[in-house]
Design a protein around this motif. Structure first.
Motif, PDB file in Angstrom:
ATOM      1  N   LEU A 345      18.793  47.052  19.697  1.00 22.45           N
ATOM      2  CA  LEU A 345      18.495  48.583  19.303  1.00 22.45           C
ATOM      3  C   LEU A 345      18.780  48.498  17.922  1.00 22.45           C
ATOM      4  CD1 LEU A 345      20.359  50.761  22.046  1.00 22.45           C
ATOM      5  CD2 LEU A 345      17.790  50.540  21.738  1.00 22.45           C
ATOM      6  N   ASP A 346      19.735  47.764  17.249  1.00 23.09           N
ATOM      7  CA  ASP A 346      19.670  47.763  15.744  1.00 23.09           C
ATOM      8  C   ASP A 346      18.437  46.945  15.361  1.00 23.09           C
ATOM      9  OD1 ASP A 346      22.514  48.431  15.743  1.00 23.09           O
ATOM     10  OD2 ASP A 346      23.486  46.370  15.803  1.00 23.09           O
ATOM     11  N   GLU A 347      17.850  46.106  15.753  1.00 24.85           N
ATOM     12  CA  GLU A 347      16.670  45.509  15.352  1.00 24.85           C
ATOM     13  C   GLU A 347      15.616  46.394  15.336  1.00 24.85           C
ATOM     14  OE1 GLU A 347      15.752  41.944  14.018  1.00 24.85           O
ATOM     15  OE2 GLU A 347      17.518  43.135  12.957  1.00 24.85           O
ATOM     16  N   ILE A 348      15.414  47.086  16.586  1.00 26.94           N
ATOM     17  CA  ILE A 348      14.281  47.955  16.561  1.00 26.94           C
ATOM     18  C   ILE A 348      14.473  49.243  15.735  1.00 26.94           C
ATOM     19  CG2 ILE A 348      13.695  50.144  18.057  1.00 26.94           C
ATOM     20  CD1 ILE A 348      14.427  48.533  20.720  1.00 26.94           C
ATOM     21  N   SER A 349      15.679  49.655  15.338  1.00 20.87           N
ATOM     22  CA  SER A 349      15.815  50.455  14.160  1.00 20.87           C
ATOM     23  C   SER A 349      15.641  49.978  12.732  1.00 20.87           C
ATOM     24  CB  SER A 349      17.520  50.997  14.187  1.00 20.87           C
ATOM     25  OG  SER A 349      17.758  51.781  15.370  1.00 20.87           O
ATOM     26  N   ILE A 377      23.419  55.285  28.919  1.00 23.19           N
ATOM     27  CA  ILE A 377      24.025  53.978  27.908  1.00 23.19           C
ATOM     28  C   ILE A 377      22.906  54.176  26.848  1.00 23.19           C
ATOM     29  CG2 ILE A 377      24.562  51.835  27.374  1.00 23.19           C
ATOM     30  CD1 ILE A 377      25.704  51.577  30.100  1.00 23.19           C
ATOM     31  N   CYS A 378      21.815  53.764  27.113  1.00 22.82           N
ATOM     32  CA  CYS A 378      20.738  53.613  26.093  1.00 22.82           C
ATOM     33  C   CYS A 378      20.431  54.854  25.116  1.00 22.82           C
ATOM     34  CB  CYS A 378      19.358  53.399  26.420  1.00 22.82           C
ATOM     35  SG  CYS A 378      19.164  51.753  27.273  1.00 22.82           S
ATOM     36  N   ILE A 379      20.405  56.182  25.671  1.00 22.28           N
ATOM     37  CA  ILE A 379      20.358  57.133  24.876  1.00 22.28           C
ATOM     38  C   ILE A 379      21.431  57.605  23.813  1.00 22.28           C
ATOM     39  CG2 ILE A 379      20.454  59.888  25.145  1.00 22.28           C
ATOM     40  CD1 ILE A 379      18.794  59.496  27.966  1.00 22.28           C
ATOM     41  N   ASP A 380      22.743  57.228  24.397  1.00 21.48           N
ATOM     42  CA  ASP A 380      24.024  57.186  23.610  1.00 21.48           C
ATOM     43  C   ASP A 380      23.950  56.158  22.471  1.00 21.48           C
ATOM     44  OD1 ASP A 380      26.528  58.386  23.110  1.00 21.48           O
ATOM     45  OD2 ASP A 380      27.628  56.780  24.224  1.00 21.48           O
ATOM     46  N   GLU A 381      23.657  55.140  22.921  1.00 25.69           N
ATOM     47  CA  GLU A 381      23.472  54.042  21.597  1.00 25.69           C
ATOM     48  C   GLU A 381      22.288  54.311  20.653  1.00 25.69           C
ATOM     49  OE1 GLU A 381      25.866  51.711  21.367  1.00 25.69           O
ATOM     50  OE2 GLU A 381      26.737  52.496  23.318  1.00 25.69           O
ATOM     51  N   THR A 383      21.105  57.309  20.016  1.00 27.55           N
ATOM     52  CA  THR A 383      21.332  58.555  19.221  1.00 27.55           C
ATOM     53  C   THR A 383      22.267  58.197  18.171  1.00 27.55           C
ATOM     54  OG1 THR A 383      22.986  59.158  20.790  1.00 27.55           O
ATOM     55  CG2 THR A 383      20.671  60.209  20.913  1.00 27.55           C
ATOM     56  N   ALA A 384      23.250  57.316  18.421  1.00 31.67           N
ATOM     57  CA  ALA A 384      24.153  56.869  17.442  1.00 31.67           C
ATOM     58  C   ALA A 384      23.668  56.093  16.038  1.00 31.67           C
ATOM     59  CB  ALA A 384      25.168  56.017  18.098  1.00 31.67           C
ATOM     60  N   ARG A 385      22.379  55.682  16.605  1.00 30.70           N
ATOM     61  CA  ARG A 385      21.768  55.019  15.367  1.00 30.70           C
ATOM     62  C   ARG A 385      20.520  55.819  14.724  1.00 30.70           C
ATOM     63  NH1 ARG A 385      23.615  51.486  18.813  1.00 30.70           N
ATOM     64  NH2 ARG A 385      24.262  49.330  18.331  1.00 30.70           N
ATOM     65  N   ARG A 424      12.539  59.511  19.236  1.00 35.72           N
ATOM     66  CA  ARG A 424      11.959  59.395  17.884  1.00 35.72           C
ATOM     67  C   ARG A 424      12.764  59.318  16.909  1.00 35.72           C
ATOM     68  NH1 ARG A 424       7.150  61.169  15.871  1.00 35.72           N
ATOM     69  NH2 ARG A 424       6.240  62.095  17.842  1.00 35.72           N
ATOM     70  N   ARG A 425      12.305  58.682  15.668  1.00 34.74           N
ATOM     71  CA  ARG A 425      13.280  58.181  14.609  1.00 34.74           C
ATOM     72  C   ARG A 425      13.372  59.342  13.794  1.00 34.74           C
ATOM     73  NH1 ARG A 425      13.372  52.743  11.018  1.00 34.74           N
ATOM     74  NH2 ARG A 425      15.544  53.177  10.174  1.00 34.74           N
TER      75      ARG A 425
END
Length: 426
Positions: A345-349, A377-381, A383-385, A424-425
């Motif tokens: 998820l870090d890399e996606i961001s 879990i995916c939603i939580d992580e 949105t934190a990004r 969406r970012r």
């Protein structure tokens, strides 16, 4: 094309939309679940475990194109057998598919072939692969020395003819190997056994093996010839989702399905095909340990990531379970998985542009009787990004690999959901 090649499809989950309040079926939304028999996009040529339907992916990207623009770039950082890249290609959209498993990438390249490279029209001479064959060849886990040598004649000839083991030739080998080694598959089709003694290894006369491989090549070429795919920029990369070889802010849409927290070891599941490519996962665990969801615990792993509250609660529940090794091995395996997911998820961001879209197809599961709410879990992580949840479609899963695991049936479980999460970012 013979669609009876043994595959992992028999263990795949079946979705029943409409059993959740507000589920997508109430609005007539297409489920991402692959049908029991899927021929669209050549998905039946060599079915790859998990993923989503080609028809669903095509409709999703078509809808995205109307919002983002037809000049968008699509990425799948867990590309598997290439459904995302093929769907994008069929629409004339640029795409990049990344997967750490070289077997998956071979299949993805085959499905996107627009022109056929020259194939071998006759079998190579005996002994052609003498320089490549070793007494410790990984194929000896299933085949006699003589049959392994003949297979190496083929892999060597194909490399010399094309500079590499091209996708058609490789998948022909995959299909034959999978078919003739059926006896090494157990009730869990993702765990492939190895021969226990030389007498247990498979012996196939060279002429018979040659004919099987030539027949498969011809069938694959015939199938590809019926495809009408546009020639667009499609890139298939062998790399890891936690270190994407892409520029910052270069991707418009991500459509992907990360490996689930179900302890499926993809290296073991595809050990025979990896052996064809020269990988011995028994002697060298590097590839196996690098795959997301692996059942191996990396010795260098420190688990320094800070997870959100949903992931933290899961780890607490696993650690506190009274079953054997819950606070040891199984806790570490879950921590390792969540670390890989967070890094992805870090890399996606990093690689996504502002206002870009991400579609995640994920499935909840259980550890023993502990729910694993992967979608939450995916939603939580995410949105934190800085990602914003736009939509979540849910589909009930009726059957999973748990039904094939006899000890796991002792634990009471409720239905789980497969979710399509759109973010969406911001």
């Amino acid at each position: 094309m013979d669609s009876s090649t043994p595959s992992l499809a028999v263990a795949e989950q079946e979705a029943l939309p409409g059993l959740f309040h507000g589920s997508s079926s109430e609005r007539g939304v297409l489920s991402p679940k692959r049908p029991a028999v899927e021929t669209a996009g050549m998905a039946d040529v060599f079915p790859y475990y998990a993923g989503f339907a080609f028809e669903w992916a095509t409709k999703q990207l078509s809808r995205d194109g109307s919002h983002v623009g037809s000049d968008m770039t699509v990425l799948d950082p867990w590309n598997g057998s290439g459904t995302t890249t093929l769907a994008a290609q069929s629409l004339g959209i640029r795409s990049i598919g990344v997967d750490r498993n070289p077997v998956a990438n071979v299949i993805a390249r085959l499905r996107g072939e627009t022109s056929l490279k020259p194939q071998l029209t006759e079998a190579p001479p005996s002994g052609f692969g003498r320089g490549f064959y070793k007494a410790t060849d990984p194929l000896n886990a299933w085949f006699s020395d003589r049959t392994t040598r003949r297979l190496r004649d083929w892999t060597t000839a194909l490399r010399k003819a094309d500079g590499s083991l091209n996708a058609v030739a490789a998948v022909a080998l995959f299909r034959v190997i999978r078919r003739v080694t059926k006896k090494f598959e157990g009730s869990n089709p993702t765990w492939v056994k190895r021969s226990k003694s030389p007498e247990d290894r498979i012996r196939i006369p060279a002429r018979e093996l040659d004919e099987m491989l030539l027949t498969e090549q011809r069938a694959l070429c015939s199938r590809i010839a019926t495809q009408d795919l546009p020639k667009v920029g499609t890139t298939i990369l062998t790399a890891s989702s936690d270190s994407l070889p892409l520029r910052n802010n270069s991707v418009d849409v991500i459509l992907t399905s990360p490996p689930y927290l179900t302890r499926i070891d993809y290296a073991v599941a595809y050990a025979r095909e990896l052996a064809i490519l020269g990988h011995d996962i028994s002697a060298d665990r590097t590839l196996r340990s690098s795959l997301m969801g692996t059942t191996l615990i990396r010795k260098s792993e420190t688990f320094s990531h800070e997870f959100g509250p949903v992931a933290q609660e899961l780890l607490v529940n696993i650690c506190g379970h009274d079953s054997k090794a819950s606070s040891g091995y199984y806790l570490k395996q879950a921590q390792q998985y969540l670390t890989d997911l967070s890094s992805g998820l870090d890399e996606i961001s990093r690689v996504c542009k502002e206002k870009s879209l991400v579609h995640l197809v994920v499935q909840d599961s259980f550890y023993k009787d502990v729910p694993v709410p992967l979608a939450e879990i995916c939603i939580d992580e995410a949105t934190a990004r800085g990602w914003v949840l736009e939509e979540r479609e849910q589909f009930v899963v009726r059957r999973s690999l748990v039904t094939l695991n006899t000890p796991a049936r002792a634990y009471k479980k409720s239905n789980v959901a497969e979710s399509v999460i759109t973010l969406r970012r911001g």
